[in-house]
Scaffold this motif. Structure first.
Motif, PDB file in Angstrom:
ATOM      1  N   PRO A 132       0.829  -1.198   0.000  1.00 52.03           N
ATOM      2  CA  PRO A 132       0.000   0.000   0.000  1.00 52.03           C
ATOM      3  C   PRO A 132       0.874   1.262   0.000  1.00 52.03           C
ATOM      4  CG  PRO A 132      -0.754  -1.562   1.645  1.00 52.03           C
ATOM      5  CD  PRO A 132       0.572  -2.064   1.165  1.00 52.03           C
ATOM      6  N   LEU A 133       0.379   2.307  -0.623  1.00 53.01           N
ATOM      7  CA  LEU A 133       1.075   3.593  -0.661  1.00 53.01           C
ATOM      8  C   LEU A 133       0.353   4.545   0.279  1.00 53.01           C
ATOM      9  CD1 LEU A 133       3.221   5.477  -1.846  1.00 53.01           C
ATOM     10  CD2 LEU A 133       1.637   5.985  -3.712  1.00 53.01           C
ATOM     11  N   PHE A 134       1.067   5.018   1.293  1.00 52.15           N
ATOM     12  CA  PHE A 134       0.487   5.926   2.287  1.00 52.15           C
ATOM     13  C   PHE A 134       0.951   7.348   1.975  1.00 52.15           C
ATOM     14  CE2 PHE A 134       0.156   8.185   6.268  1.00 52.15           C
ATOM     15  CZ  PHE A 134      -1.027   7.714   6.814  1.00 52.15           C
ATOM     16  N   LEU A 135       0.013   8.220   1.659  1.00 53.54           N
ATOM     17  CA  LEU A 135       0.313   9.593   1.254  1.00 53.54           C
ATOM     18  C   LEU A 135      -0.204  10.561   2.305  1.00 53.54           C
ATOM     19  CD1 LEU A 135      -0.831   9.315  -2.475  1.00 53.54           C
ATOM     20  CD2 LEU A 135       1.533   9.223  -1.636  1.00 53.54           C
ATOM     21  N   GLY A 145      -5.708  19.283  -0.486  1.00 50.36           N
ATOM     22  CA  GLY A 145      -5.679  19.979  -1.768  1.00 50.36           C
ATOM     23  C   GLY A 145      -4.358  19.942  -2.502  1.00 50.36           C
ATOM     24  N   VAL A 146      -3.425  19.049  -2.101  1.00 55.04           N
ATOM     25  CA  VAL A 146      -2.125  19.001  -2.786  1.00 55.04           C
ATOM     26  C   VAL A 146      -2.070  17.905  -3.848  1.00 55.04           C
ATOM     27  CG1 VAL A 146      -0.818  20.038  -0.894  1.00 55.04           C
ATOM     28  CG2 VAL A 146      -1.133  17.551  -0.962  1.00 55.04           C
ATOM     29  N   GLY A 147      -3.151  17.119  -4.006  1.00 56.75           N
ATOM     30  CA  GLY A 147      -3.187  16.144  -5.080  1.00 56.75           C
ATOM     31  C   GLY A 147      -3.000  14.702  -4.662  1.00 56.75           C
ATOM     32  N   LYS A 148      -3.235  14.383  -3.390  1.00 57.07           N
ATOM     33  CA  LYS A 148      -3.055  13.005  -2.922  1.00 57.07           C
ATOM     34  C   LYS A 148      -4.109  12.079  -3.537  1.00 57.07           C
ATOM     35  CE  LYS A 148      -3.515  14.124   1.420  1.00 57.07           C
ATOM     36  NZ  LYS A 148      -3.817  15.565   1.219  1.00 57.07           N
ATOM     37  N   THR A 149      -5.348  12.470  -3.441  1.00 58.21           N
ATOM     38  CA  THR A 149      -6.444  11.654  -3.977  1.00 58.21           C
ATOM     39  C   THR A 149      -6.317  11.476  -5.480  1.00 58.21           C
ATOM     40  OG1 THR A 149      -7.922  12.394  -2.203  1.00 58.21           O
ATOM     41  CG2 THR A 149      -8.961  11.512  -4.186  1.00 58.21           C
ATOM     42  N   GLU A 150      -5.828  12.504  -6.140  1.00 57.01           N
ATOM     43  CA  GLU A 150      -5.720  12.477  -7.593  1.00 57.01           C
ATOM     44  C   GLU A 150      -4.804  11.351  -8.070  1.00 57.01           C
ATOM     45  OE1 GLU A 150      -6.920  13.918 -11.319  1.00 57.01           O
ATOM     46  OE2 GLU A 150      -7.626  14.403  -9.299  1.00 57.01           O
ATOM     47  N   ILE A 151      -3.819  10.975  -7.256  1.00 61.76           N
ATOM     48  CA  ILE A 151      -2.885   9.913  -7.647  1.00 61.76           C
ATOM     49  C   ILE A 151      -3.636   8.595  -7.861  1.00 61.76           C
ATOM     50  CG2 ILE A 151      -0.949   8.496  -6.831  1.00 61.76           C
ATOM     51  CD1 ILE A 151       0.125  11.062  -5.472  1.00 61.76           C
ATOM     52  N   THR A 210      -4.712   7.986   1.980  1.00 62.74           N
ATOM     53  CA  THR A 210      -4.346   9.392   2.154  1.00 62.74           C
ATOM     54  C   THR A 210      -4.685   9.858   3.563  1.00 62.74           C
ATOM     55  OG1 THR A 210      -6.444  10.459   1.527  1.00 62.74           O
ATOM     56  CG2 THR A 210      -4.983   9.745  -0.270  1.00 62.74           C
ATOM     57  N   SER A 211      -3.940  10.858   4.008  1.00 65.05           N
ATOM     58  CA  SER A 211      -4.180  11.469   5.320  1.00 65.05           C
ATOM     59  C   SER A 211      -3.794  12.935   5.255  1.00 65.05           C
ATOM     60  CB  SER A 211      -3.356  10.758   6.396  1.00 65.05           C
ATOM     61  OG  SER A 211      -3.365  11.502   7.610  1.00 65.05           O
ATOM     62  N   ASN A 212      -4.651  13.780   5.824  1.00 65.84           N
ATOM     63  CA  ASN A 212      -4.349  15.208   5.935  1.00 65.84           C
ATOM     64  C   ASN A 212      -3.627  15.536   7.236  1.00 65.84           C
ATOM     65  OD1 ASN A 212      -5.656  15.646   3.481  1.00 65.84           O
ATOM     66  ND2 ASN A 212      -7.617  16.094   4.468  1.00 65.84           N
ATOM     67  N   ARG A 213      -3.300  14.505   7.984  1.00 68.08           N
ATOM     68  CA  ARG A 213      -2.546  14.586   9.233  1.00 68.08           C
ATOM     69  C   ARG A 213      -3.248  15.450  10.292  1.00 68.08           C
ATOM     70  NH1 ARG A 213       4.048  15.453   9.680  1.00 68.08           N
ATOM     71  NH2 ARG A 213       4.325  14.067  11.439  1.00 68.08           N
ATOM     72  N   THR A 214      -4.568  15.302  10.386  1.00 64.34           N
ATOM     73  CA  THR A 214      -5.276  15.938  11.491  1.00 64.34           C
ATOM     74  C   THR A 214      -5.025  15.175  12.787  1.00 64.34           C
ATOM     75  OG1 THR A 214      -7.278  14.666  10.997  1.00 64.34           O
ATOM     76  CG2 THR A 214      -7.078  16.852   9.981  1.00 64.34           C
ATOM     77  N   ARG A 215      -4.570  13.928  12.663  1.00 65.65           N
ATOM     78  CA  ARG A 215      -4.076  13.145  13.796  1.00 65.65           C
ATOM     79  C   ARG A 215      -3.015  12.192  13.254  1.00 65.65           C
ATOM     80  NH1 ARG A 215      -5.506   7.840  14.141  1.00 65.65           N
ATOM     81  NH2 ARG A 215      -7.280   7.121  12.896  1.00 65.65           N
ATOM     82  N   GLU A 216      -2.208  11.653  14.147  1.00 65.26           N
ATOM     83  CA  GLU A 216      -1.173  10.718  13.745  1.00 65.26           C
ATOM     84  C   GLU A 216      -1.773   9.327  13.505  1.00 65.26           C
ATOM     85  OE1 GLU A 216       1.960  10.964  12.932  1.00 65.26           O
ATOM     86  OE2 GLU A 216       2.048  13.121  13.287  1.00 65.26           O
ATOM     87  N   ILE A 217      -1.348   8.683  12.446  1.00 65.15           N
ATOM     88  CA  ILE A 217      -1.742   7.307  12.167  1.00 65.15           C
ATOM     89  C   ILE A 217      -0.764   6.371  12.872  1.00 65.15           C
ATOM     90  CG2 ILE A 217      -2.130   5.602  10.344  1.00 65.15           C
ATOM     91  CD1 ILE A 217      -4.140   7.930  10.404  1.00 65.15           C
ATOM     92  N   HIS A 218      -1.279   5.260  13.408  1.00 62.50           N
ATOM     93  CA  HIS A 218      -0.456   4.365  14.222  1.00 62.50           C
ATOM     94  C   HIS A 218       0.663   3.733  13.393  1.00 62.50           C
ATOM     95  CE1 HIS A 218       0.625   1.137  17.010  1.00 62.50           C
ATOM     96  NE2 HIS A 218       0.016   1.857  17.945  1.00 62.50           N
ATOM     97  N   ASP A 219       1.810   3.529  14.052  1.00 61.84           N
ATOM     98  CA  ASP A 219       2.979   2.953  13.382  1.00 61.84           C
ATOM     99  C   ASP A 219       2.698   1.576  12.797  1.00 61.84           C
ATOM    100  OD1 ASP A 219       4.469   5.162  13.918  1.00 61.84           O
ATOM    101  OD2 ASP A 219       5.540   4.313  15.635  1.00 61.84           O
ATOM    102  N   ALA A 220       1.846   0.794  13.459  1.00 64.91           N
ATOM    103  CA  ALA A 220       1.577  -0.567  12.984  1.00 64.91           C
ATOM    104  C   ALA A 220       0.989  -0.550  11.577  1.00 64.91           C
ATOM    105  CB  ALA A 220       0.618  -1.281  13.941  1.00 64.91           C
ATOM    106  N   LEU A 221       0.161   0.430  11.289  1.00 66.64           N
ATOM    107  CA  LEU A 221      -0.409   0.533   9.948  1.00 66.64           C
ATOM    108  C   LEU A 221       0.619   1.090   8.969  1.00 66.64           C
ATOM    109  CD1 LEU A 221      -3.957   1.376   8.955  1.00 66.64           C
ATOM    110  CD2 LEU A 221      -2.144   2.622   7.799  1.00 66.64           C
ATOM    111  N   LYS A 222       1.378   2.095   9.406  1.00 67.47           N
ATOM    112  CA  LYS A 222       2.381   2.690   8.517  1.00 67.47           C
ATOM    113  C   LYS A 222       3.443   1.677   8.097  1.00 67.47           C
ATOM    114  CE  LYS A 222       2.226   7.624   9.665  1.00 67.47           C
ATOM    115  NZ  LYS A 222       3.024   8.765  10.151  1.00 67.47           N
ATOM    116  N   ARG A 223       3.765   0.739   8.990  1.00 73.42           N
ATOM    117  CA  ARG A 223       4.784  -0.266   8.669  1.00 73.42           C
ATOM    118  C   ARG A 223       4.383  -1.140   7.496  1.00 73.42           C
ATOM    119  NH1 ARG A 223       5.395  -0.828  14.331  1.00 73.42           N
ATOM    120  NH2 ARG A 223       4.084  -2.711  14.331  1.00 73.42           N
ATOM    121  N   ARG A 224       3.100  -1.260   7.253  1.00 71.88           N
ATOM    122  CA  ARG A 224       2.612  -2.083   6.158  1.00 71.88           C
ATOM    123  C   ARG A 224       2.594  -1.341   4.829  1.00 71.88           C
ATOM    124  NH1 ARG A 224       1.049  -3.954  10.823  1.00 71.88           N
ATOM    125  NH2 ARG A 224       0.373  -6.124  11.102  1.00 71.88           N
ATOM    126  N   CYS A 225       2.996  -0.073   4.861  1.00 72.81           N
ATOM    127  CA  CYS A 225       2.896   0.782   3.675  1.00 72.81           C
ATOM    128  C   CYS A 225       4.253   1.375   3.292  1.00 72.81           C
ATOM    129  CB  CYS A 225       1.931   1.949   3.948  1.00 72.81           C
ATOM    130  SG  CYS A 225       0.298   1.461   4.567  1.00 72.81           S
TER     131      CYS A 225
END
Length: 305
Positions: A40-43, A48-54, A180-195
């Motif tokens: 998975p690709l975590f953006l 409004g910077v084009g994350k969803t557009e990818i 995608t995430s706008n970083r209104t909160r931090e996403i847990h490391d366990a999920l990020k490790r899979r991406c």
């Protein structure tokens, strides 16, 4: 038939350019690796910077269906993964009772069969697709709570969904996942490790000018340069929400509708509601502040000749 995956970073960059997505080599590299490694690709990045557009670009250029899960606060498994068609199940029970001689074991098995299963985006993404493995876009994951984020771990690890009454549905061909995430909160490391991770920043002035040229080609050249310079300068101001690329393109379209050929303070003040979405920001930039930024942009343009 879906198109083959790009075989190199250069092919990945060309794939993005084909869809008029202007990206640096760093994004092309991480996207190429995500496709080749099946990760998975975590953006992350500002709105409004084009994350969803990818994800949309991948769907269009690779010829694969796009399945989008738009996240929000309170999102649950019934909305994101699956639910049972309880109304149809109740009707089936009534019909069986009316017919008499109900075999409870057989009825129970039938009630939790696939014909009563309503697939939501995640389950749909791991099911076989006519157009090949789909693009699964999990958009704005930071809007959900940690419980749903934890549920995604199984999906992203094994590309499967476990339904207690039905069994496990595992993808024959794993979907291409973009989160995608706008970083209104931090996403847990366990999920990020899979991406594989990439921060999508605001584009440089040169890239933003190219985006404008591709997306709104009828904007006059002088206005394009001034408009991009103004937006770039605006992002350096102390605003509640800086304008993204999407707002910049909307503003460019609005200015051409008004037959503008260059920026002036009155025009900017009158149209700030297209570019900025908070009244405090609009009030801060109206009048003299807008003139200061315009003068700065034009002086910079003259200095670079």
């Amino acid at each position: 038939m879906p198109a083959p995956l790009p075989a190199s970073i250069d092919e990945t960059a060309a794939l993005l350019a084909k869809a008029d997505y202007v990206a640096g080599r760093d994004l092309a590299t991480v996207l190429f690796l995500a496709l080749r490694m099946g990760r998975p690709l975590f953006l992350e990045g500002e709105a409004g910077v084009g994350k969803t557009e990818i994800a949309k670009v991948l769907s269009a250029t690779l010829g694969r269906p796009l399945i989008r899960l738009q996240c929000y606060e309170g999102l649950d498994i019934a909305s994101a993964v699956y639910e049972w068609n309880t109304m149809a199940q109740m009707i089936e029970i009534r019909l069986a009772e009316a017919g008499g001689g109900v075999d409870r074991a057989s009825l129970s098995s039938d009630l939790f069969s696939e014909r009563f299963l309503i697939a939501r985006p995640i389950l749909e993404a791991v099911r076989p697709q006519a157009g090949g493995a789909p693009i699964l876009l999990i958009d704005e994951l930071d809007r959900t709570d940690e419980a749903f984020e934890a549920y995604l771990l199984e999906v992203l690890s094994d590309f499967q969904v476990t339904i207690p009454e039905f069994g496990t549905v595992k993808a024959e061909s794993p979907p291409i996942v973009v989160i995608t995430s706008n970083r209104t909160r931090e996403i847990h490391d366990a999920l990020k490790r899979r991406c594989l991770y990439h921060w999508v920043d605001y584009p440089s002035a040169e890239n933003e000018l190219e985006i404008l040229r591709r997306k709104v080609p009828h904007v006059p050249a002088k206005l394009s340069r001034e408009l991009v310079g103004f937006v770039q300068a605006l992002r350096r101001e102390d605003l509640f929400k800086s304008p993204g690329v999407a707002e910049m393109l909307d503003w460019a379209t609005a200015l051409t509708e008004l037959d503008a050929v260059a920026l002036d303070p009155a025009l900017v003040s009158d149209t700030l509601g297209v570019l900025l979405k908070y009244q405090d920001d609009i009030a801060r930039l109206s009048g003299s502040q807008a003139k200061r930024l315009i003068d700065s942009v034009k002086a910079g343009a003259q200095a670079h000749g």
